[in-house]
Scaffold this active site. Structure first.
Site, PDB file in Angstrom:
ATOM      1  N   HIS A  12       0.815  -1.138  -0.137  1.00  0.00           N
ATOM      2  CA  HIS A  12       0.034   0.108  -0.031  1.00  0.00           C
ATOM      3  C   HIS A  12       0.929   1.322   0.045  1.00  0.00           C
ATOM      4  CE1 HIS A  12      -0.266  -0.656   4.623  1.00  0.00           C
ATOM      5  NE2 HIS A  12       0.892   0.080   4.209  1.00  0.00           N
ATOM      6  N   HIS A 194      10.304  -3.706   4.187  1.00  0.00           N
ATOM      7  CA  HIS A 194      10.760  -2.314   3.773  1.00  0.00           C
ATOM      8  C   HIS A 194      10.933  -2.037   5.564  1.00  0.00           C
ATOM      9  CE1 HIS A 194       6.370  -1.607   4.465  1.00  0.00           C
ATOM     10  NE2 HIS A 194       6.557  -0.533   4.550  1.00  0.00           N
TER      11      HIS A 194
END
Ligand code: DHB
Ligand code: FE
Length: 282
Positions: A12, A194
């Site tokens: 997202h 990440h």
């Protein structure tokens, strides 16, 4: 009865919202990422789900560090987004389904999940980017009602991966017991690996993400052997968002088919993944 017809796992990253807004789908930077969504777009077009349960984390728009529910479900008639500083254009409000929300909340609380119920809820990029990604066309997006399910993967301690998988199973049960003729899709968002800040900013882990995607259909329990603290080291502190994909996976049960998968590094500083499952049990 409501039917859970399928599930999608998706990143997202906020930059995706900007890319969609600017029509960059075939730009060389974005093409390998967006091409991975073509099977999802076709599937959504074909199946036309009535409702999407969207599992995501709020990044500080609706909840902040002072008050952080572990699991929160929206029970509003509509949901609005607001500026988080990304420069994303405010989107039209998303239509909720309060009756279905309350059914889910009731069923989950009776299954011993202590849910925070939100009759008002602002939705951030964790919610809006997957909506724009799944249904890039505003008209089709407007036809899908939404249930936001917000998970704390921001302020420690997070729920365990096992708790997420079990919550998913309870959601599967709750959907199946809703006495309305609805086709429902569940979206697990966030990740993949990440790290947004600190000395290791930009850290990704292709090997681990690939194994996660490989195991998700038949062996989702594989992820449970890592604590969230271990996961933060392996996939980055923000990469831990991937535990939300287990909620999607748990909801689908044992009889599913993987229809497509894509993995691409980098989008911004993030390893981006998408996977589409169809539920054969319905
Ligand atoms: C970024 C933000 C996110 O919430 C995420 O999941 C991935 C990337 C970003 O700021 O680039
Ligand atoms: Fe995020």
């Amino acid at each position: 009865m409501a039917r859970l017809i399928g599930g999608v796992g998706s990143s997202h990253v906020p930059a995706i919202g900007n890319a969609l807004e600017q029509g960059l789908q075939t730009d060389p930077y974005w093409k390998p990422f967006f091409d991975g969504y073509k099977p999802v777009w076709n599937w959504m077009e074909d199946k036309k789900p009535d409702v999407a349960i969207l599992v995501y984390n709020d990044h500080g728009l609706n909840f902040f560090l002072d008050t952080m529910p572990t699991f929160a479900i929206g029970a509003a008639a509509e949901y609005q987004n607001a500026d988080e500083g990304w420069g994303l254009k405010p989107l039209d409000p998303f239509q909720g389904d309060p009756e279905f929300s309350w059914h889910l909340i009731d069923s989950l609380v009776h299954d011993e999940f202590d849910i925070t119920m939100c009759q008002e809820m602002l939705v951030d990029h964790g919610f809006t980017v997957p909506m724009s990604l799944m249904w890039p066309n505003q008209d089709t997006r407007d036809q899908v009602k939404v249930i936001p399910l917000c998970v704390n993967v921001v302020q420690y301690p997070f729920p365990t991966a096992q708790r997420c998988l079990k919550l998913g199973e309870a959601i599967g049960k709750a959907v199946a017991s809703f006495d309305k003729d609805l086709d429902v899709v569940i979206l697990g968002t966030g990740g993949l690996s990440h790290q947004l800040d600190g000395e290791r900013a930009g850290h990704t882990n292709r090997e681990f993400d690939t194994e996660f995607l490989e195991k998700l259909k038949d062996e989702p329990e594989w992820l449970l052997k890592y604590s969230n603290y271990e996961l933060a080291k392996i996939v980055g502190p923000q990469g831990v968002e991937m535990i939300m994909w287990l909620i999607m996976r748990g909801a689908l049960g044992g009889n599913i088919r993987e229809l497509s998968r894509n993995y691409h590094i980098p989008i911004s500083n993030t390893a981006a993944g998408v996977i589409l499952f169809e539920n054969d049990a319905v």
